[in-house]
Design an enzyme around this catalytic site. Structure first.
Site, PDB file in Angstrom:
ATOM      1  N   HIS A 141      31.023 -92.639   9.724  1.00  0.00           N
ATOM      2  CA  HIS A 141      31.017 -93.445   8.839  1.00  0.00           C
ATOM      3  C   HIS A 141      31.088 -94.821   9.115  1.00  0.00           C
ATOM      4  CE1 HIS A 141      33.094 -95.076   5.052  1.00  0.00           C
ATOM      5  NE2 HIS A 141      32.779 -93.908   4.457  1.00  0.00           N
ATOM      6  N   ASP A 218      38.285 -89.312  13.287  1.00  0.00           N
ATOM      7  CA  ASP A 218      38.090 -89.478  11.921  1.00  0.00           C
ATOM      8  C   ASP A 218      38.127 -88.291  11.424  1.00  0.00           C
ATOM      9  OD1 ASP A 218      37.639 -90.026   9.375  1.00  0.00           O
ATOM     10  OD2 ASP A 218      35.884 -91.589   9.842  1.00  0.00           O
ATOM     11  N   GLN A 221      37.047 -86.347   6.509  1.00  0.00           N
ATOM     12  CA  GLN A 221      36.219 -85.288   5.837  1.00  0.00           C
ATOM     13  C   GLN A 221      36.946 -83.869   6.344  1.00  0.00           C
ATOM     14  OE1 GLN A 221      34.477 -85.394   3.408  1.00  0.00           O
ATOM     15  NE2 GLN A 221      34.323 -87.556   3.290  1.00  0.00           N
ATOM     16  N   LYS A 244      41.304 -88.097  -0.536  1.00  0.00           N
ATOM     17  CA  LYS A 244      40.446 -86.972  -0.510  1.00  0.00           C
ATOM     18  C   LYS A 244      41.001 -85.553   0.026  1.00  0.00           C
ATOM     19  CE  LYS A 244      37.291 -89.884   2.408  1.00  0.00           C
ATOM     20  NZ  LYS A 244      36.084 -90.354   1.271  1.00  0.00           N
ATOM     21  N   CYS A 382      27.457 -94.479   3.138  1.00  0.00           N
ATOM     22  CA  CYS A 382      28.342 -95.112   4.037  1.00  0.00           C
ATOM     23  C   CYS A 382      28.061 -94.625   5.391  1.00  0.00           C
ATOM     24  CB  CYS A 382      29.641 -95.476   3.886  1.00  0.00           C
ATOM     25  SG  CYS A 382      30.153 -96.048   2.332  1.00  0.00           S
TER      26      CYS A 382
HETATM   27  N1  PMP Z   1      35.537 -91.767   7.294  1.00  0.00           N
HETATM   28  C1  PMP Z   1      34.871 -90.775   6.735  1.00  0.00           C
HETATM   29  C2  PMP Z   1      34.189 -89.686   7.515  1.00  0.00           C
HETATM   30  C3  PMP Z   1      34.839 -90.787   5.280  1.00  0.00           C
HETATM   31  O1  PMP Z   1      34.006 -90.011   4.664  1.00  0.00           O
HETATM   32  C4  PMP Z   1      35.393 -92.038   4.544  1.00  0.00           C
HETATM   33  C5  PMP Z   1      35.289 -92.129   2.985  1.00  0.00           C
HETATM   34  N2  PMP Z   1      34.168 -91.746   2.843  1.00  0.00           N
HETATM   35  C6  PMP Z   1      36.039 -92.823   5.413  1.00  0.00           C
HETATM   36  C7  PMP Z   1      36.320 -92.786   6.752  1.00  0.00           C
HETATM   37  C8  PMP Z   1      36.626 -94.036   4.712  1.00  0.00           C
HETATM   38  O2  PMP Z   1      37.851 -93.637   3.980  1.00  0.00           O
HETATM   39  P1  PMP Z   1      38.758 -94.480   2.813  1.00  0.00           P
HETATM   40  O3  PMP Z   1      37.304 -95.345   2.274  1.00  0.00           O
HETATM   41  O4  PMP Z   1      39.420 -93.765   2.149  1.00  0.00           O
HETATM   42  O5  PMP Z   1      39.244 -95.643   3.951  1.00  0.00           O
END
Ligand code: PMP
Length: 424
Positions: A141, A218, A221, A244, A382
């Site tokens: 991401h 990370d 997910q 999430k 993203c």
């Molecule tokens: N890493 C991953 C794999 C994500 O899916 C996301 C959110 N889509 C993020 C980081 C960023 O999370 P946040 O916007 O809650 O900081």
């Protein structure tokens, strides 16, 4: 964990395994799911962006705000002590959720992005120099790319990227070959938000450790979909967001091994992160407080504690089983439709199904599905390097949670067929 706690843990796990997965009862816990959108029952399939909040978590937030709120750590009055106790109890719940060795290894942040930036500033800026190398994967991401690019720009370090196959699996041989004497850090997502691929992070961590390199996972997910044990993974840092995970926005977690956190420099300065301040010099607080400057999101942290209690009562293994069945159903039904191409067909996947339709832009698919009450996400999610690798501008992404039903998968498939008819 002592022997009695371990026994209790096993007994709870056994009780959960024996319990049937009562989808109707679970759905009744989510008031937002009961509504109609454009006159149709809401089919919420955008859980990878943000999941919904069950009534027990909402109730916990209301109880905190109506009876327990005060600023924490700084007063002797009853409410402040109560709020402090509840906030620190939430930290212990998160410790249990991740099976971290100690509660002080759990830092509350505002989310995954904030947690990665904290590690970049606290660890990266202290230990990474010109000529050093940081390994990331194609699947990250943007939150696990851009902070490291900023660091590379500032320090003169280089980013090396683990390639992935067309199916959406990381090339592990290429990963192993990226290590050299200048490798200083690895960042890898456990589950791809764009494709759903589950990466073999435990093996990847072992490879990095064989080269003496720390790893940030990370888990944004991953944590909503599978049990995670940071000690078993042996990761150095693990990050995720509360929103999430059926919790509030504005809260997330950085897990770090105590020794690494202690060696890090603070990212934000201010109240609560100090032991003493004078104009001659300031002594920083111990972890976790060293990284929690200012008034933290107290209510959100307590809400997140309630969310992991809620998920724990259902059981992550049961959640994973239910979501896997939904993913299999959706993969089979959508994959069988002519004109539908599934994007991301890794052997191990969590509850994300990306796809494209011949001759229809993903944004049009999303807009028309919305008219049927079906919420999906369209775009690059993203994760633009994934789209570039697959030569796609965007995909439609349906992402499932444990409260989704087989009937909702049927609704998605019927909705996609209706979109195809419009463009036929
Ligand atoms: N890493 C991953 C794999 C994500 O899916 C996301 C959110 N889509 C993020 C980081 C960023 O999370 P946040 O916007 O809650 O900081």
């Amino acid at each position: 964990m002592n022997a009695r706690q371990a026994d209790l843990g096993r007994a709870t796990a056994a009780a959960q395994a024996a319990q049937p997965f009562d989808l109707e009862r679970i759905r009744a816990d989510f008031p937002i799911l009961q509504q109609q959108v454009h006159g149709k029952p809401l089919v919420y399939l955008d859980n990878a962006a943000s999941s919904q909040m069950p009534q027990p978590v909402i109730d916990r937030l209301v109880r905190y705000q109506t009876a327990q709120h005060a600023n924490i750590h700084r007063a002797v009055h009853m409410l402040s002590e109560l709020a402090t106790t509840e906030y620190e109890a939430a930290r212990c719940k998160l410790q249990g959720f991740l099976n971290a060795a100690e509660a002080r290894e759990v830092i509350f942040t505002s989310g995954t992005t904030d947690a990665i930036n904290l590690v970049m500033h606290g660890h990266g800026r202290k230990f990474i120099r010109a000529g050093d190398e940081i390994i990331l994967t194609t699947m990250e991401h943007h939150a696990n790319i851009v902070p490291w690019q900023m660091l590379a720009e500032e320090t003169g370090a280089t980013i090396r990227v683990v390639p992935m196959t067309h199916a959406g699996e990381l090339c592990l041989d290429a990963y192993g070959a990226l290590f050299n004497a200048r490798t200083r850090f690895v960042g890898v997502t456990q589950v791809s938000n764009a494709l759903g691929s589950i990466n073999p992070v435990k093996a990847m961590i072992a490879t990095a450790h064989a080269h003496g390199v720390p790893v940030l996972v990370d888990g944004a997910q991953a944590v909503p979909h599978m049990p995670v044990d940071v000690q078993d993974l042996d990761c150095d840092f693990y990050v995720f967001s509360g929103h999430k995970l059926c919790g509030p926005t504005g809260i997330g977690v950085l897990y770090g091994k105590a020794a690494l956190l202690e060696a890090m420099q603070p990212f934000k300065g201010g109240g609560d992160m100090i032991l003493s301040v004078s104009f001659e010099g300031t002594v920083y607080n111990t972890i976790p407080h060293k990284f929690e400057a200012g008034t933290p999101p107290i209510a959100a942290a307590i809400g997140l504690g309630a969310a992991v209690d809620y998920l724990g009562a259902i059981g992550l293994p049961a959640i994973a089983r239910h979501e896997h069945a939904l993913l299999q159903q959706a993969t089979a039904q959508l994959g069988a439709l002519p004109g539908v191409r599934l994007v991301g067909t890794a052997r191990h996947k969590a509850a994300v199904l990306s796809f494209v339709l011949d001759g229809v832009h993903p944004h049009d698919v999303g807009t028309l599905l919305d008219q049927d009450g079906i919420a999906v996400r369209t775009g690059h999610h993203c994760a633009q390097p994934v789209m570039t690798r697959l030569k796609l501008p965007a995909t439609v992404r349906a992402s499932f949670a444990f409260y989704n039903s087989p009937a909702e998968v049927d609704a998605l498939v019927a909705g996609v067929r209706a979109v195809q008819k419009v463009f036929a």
